[in-house]
Design a protein around this motif. Structure first.
Motif, PDB file in Angstrom:
ATOM      1  N   SER A   1       0.830  -1.207   0.000  1.00 50.34           N
ATOM      2  CA  SER A   1       0.000   0.000   0.000  1.00 50.34           C
ATOM      3  C   SER A   1       0.862   1.253   0.000  1.00 50.34           C
ATOM      4  O   SER A   1       0.566   2.233  -0.709  1.00 50.34           O
ATOM      5  CB  SER A   1      -0.927   0.004   1.215  1.00 50.34           C
ATOM      6  N   ALA A   2       1.921   1.241   0.790  1.00 52.47           N
ATOM      7  CA  ALA A   2       2.820   2.400   0.849  1.00 52.47           C
ATOM      8  C   ALA A   2       3.474   2.640  -0.509  1.00 52.47           C
ATOM      9  O   ALA A   2       3.615   3.791  -0.956  1.00 52.47           O
ATOM     10  CB  ALA A   2       3.880   2.186   1.922  1.00 52.47           C
ATOM     11  N   PHE A   3       3.867   1.554  -1.162  1.00 56.54           N
ATOM     12  CA  PHE A   3       4.472   1.676  -2.490  1.00 56.54           C
ATOM     13  C   PHE A   3       3.486   2.313  -3.472  1.00 56.54           C
ATOM     14  O   PHE A   3       3.819   3.249  -4.204  1.00 56.54           O
ATOM     15  CB  PHE A   3       4.903   0.299  -2.990  1.00 56.54           C
ATOM     16  N   ILE A   4       2.256   1.805  -3.480  1.00 58.57           N
ATOM     17  CA  ILE A   4       1.242   2.318  -4.401  1.00 58.57           C
ATOM     18  C   ILE A   4       0.957   3.788  -4.125  1.00 58.57           C
ATOM     19  O   ILE A   4       0.922   4.620  -5.044  1.00 58.57           O
ATOM     20  CB  ILE A   4      -0.048   1.487  -4.284  1.00 58.57           C
ATOM     21  N   ALA A   5       0.749   4.126  -2.853  1.00 61.99           N
ATOM     22  CA  ALA A   5       0.422   5.507  -2.493  1.00 61.99           C
ATOM     23  C   ALA A   5       1.567   6.456  -2.843  1.00 61.99           C
ATOM     24  O   ALA A   5       1.338   7.562  -3.359  1.00 61.99           O
ATOM     25  CB  ALA A   5       0.098   5.592  -1.005  1.00 61.99           C
TER      26      ALA A   5
END
Length: 263
Positions: free
Chosen positions: A21-25
């Motif tokens: 999720s952190a990567f995507i955001a």
């Protein structure tokens, strides 16, 4: 058995969900800067990259549009690979890991049917990946809306469904090899080789005719060929992925049922 596996994996699932999720955001938050600099990231700029490099990035034709950016940065390479890594680690903890530590021998001495054991492990793998996919989809959809990529929610869902199916396929590969050999290293090696070869075939293979025909045995062909971010859910391709996963699951059941654990 399924509930216990999910409990055992809960911390791992939480951290994988947070990490992906952190990567995507993070990368979606960069989109505004990309959109404002078409001379740097537009089709004309992408055309300056060597052909093989553009192929490895899925063509890399347009990073300025929301769909092009999502496809190139999120759904082409990095997020699928993270899902495959997560699935492989989960699969290795299902059978091969316990066998190497000696705990699986105790489990198979209990009044638990071997086939049921493998099916429960496969179900736990599928549910675990579904939980990660659900959490990361919420972040992908929310971040996409915040930065105004203009990509409809159903297209993001279609892309995320493909990521889930791809991860589940390779997770089942790892679990099947683990069921047949009892070795995590062998399972990881098989997945690694198949991933590298399969991705190369459907990307570089576009301009190398000698290997182009091998795309039909690459899971990445059925994952990305339908261009879900651009065109929606490719039902036929995804059914092929799901069917291949089911065949692998049956193979895992038969392989484990016929093998002496710990030998």
């Amino acid at each position: 058995m399924i509930a216990r596996s999910l409990r055992d994996h809960r911390r791992m699932l939480i951290w994988w969900t947070i990490g992906i999720s952190a990567f995507i955001a993070l990368y979606l938050n960069v989109y505004a800067s990309v959109q404002q600099n078409p001379e740097v990231y537009g089709p004309a700029a992408a055309a300056k990259f060597p052909g093989p490099l553009r192929d490895l990035m899925g063509g890399m034709t347009d990073m300025v549009s929301g769909a092009g950016y999502l496809q190139t940065v999120v759904y082409q390479l990095f997020v699928p690979m993270l899902f495959i890594a997560c699935a492989t680690l989960l699969a290795n903890r299902a059978l091969a890991g316990p066998e190497e530590t000696g705990t699986l021998e105790l489990i198979v001495t209990l009044p638990v049917d071997r086939r049921r054991l493998v099916l429960d492990k496969l179900a736990a793998l599928a549910l675990s990946l579904l939980l990660v996919a659900a959490g990361t989809f919420v972040v992908a959809a929310g971040s996409s809306a915040l930065v105004d990529t203009g990509v409809p929610l159903d297209r993001i869902l279609a892309g995320h469904t493909g990521v889930l199916l791809l991860g589940l396929f390779f997770g089942t590969v790892a679990l099947t090899v683990g069921a047949a050999t009892g070795r995590r290293l062998v399972a990881s090696a098989v997945v690694g080789v198949w991933v590298a070869a399969g991705y190369t075939v459907v990307t570089v293979g576009r301009s190398v005719e000698a290997i182009a025909w091998l795309k039909w045995v690459s899971p990445f062909h059925y994952y990305a060929e339908g261009r879900p971010i651009f065109e929606g859910l490719p039902v036929g391709d995804y059914l092929v992925l799901a069917g291949a996963t089911a065949v692998l699951a049956l193979t895992a059941v038969l392989a484990f049922d016929r093998r002496d654990v710990g030998v």
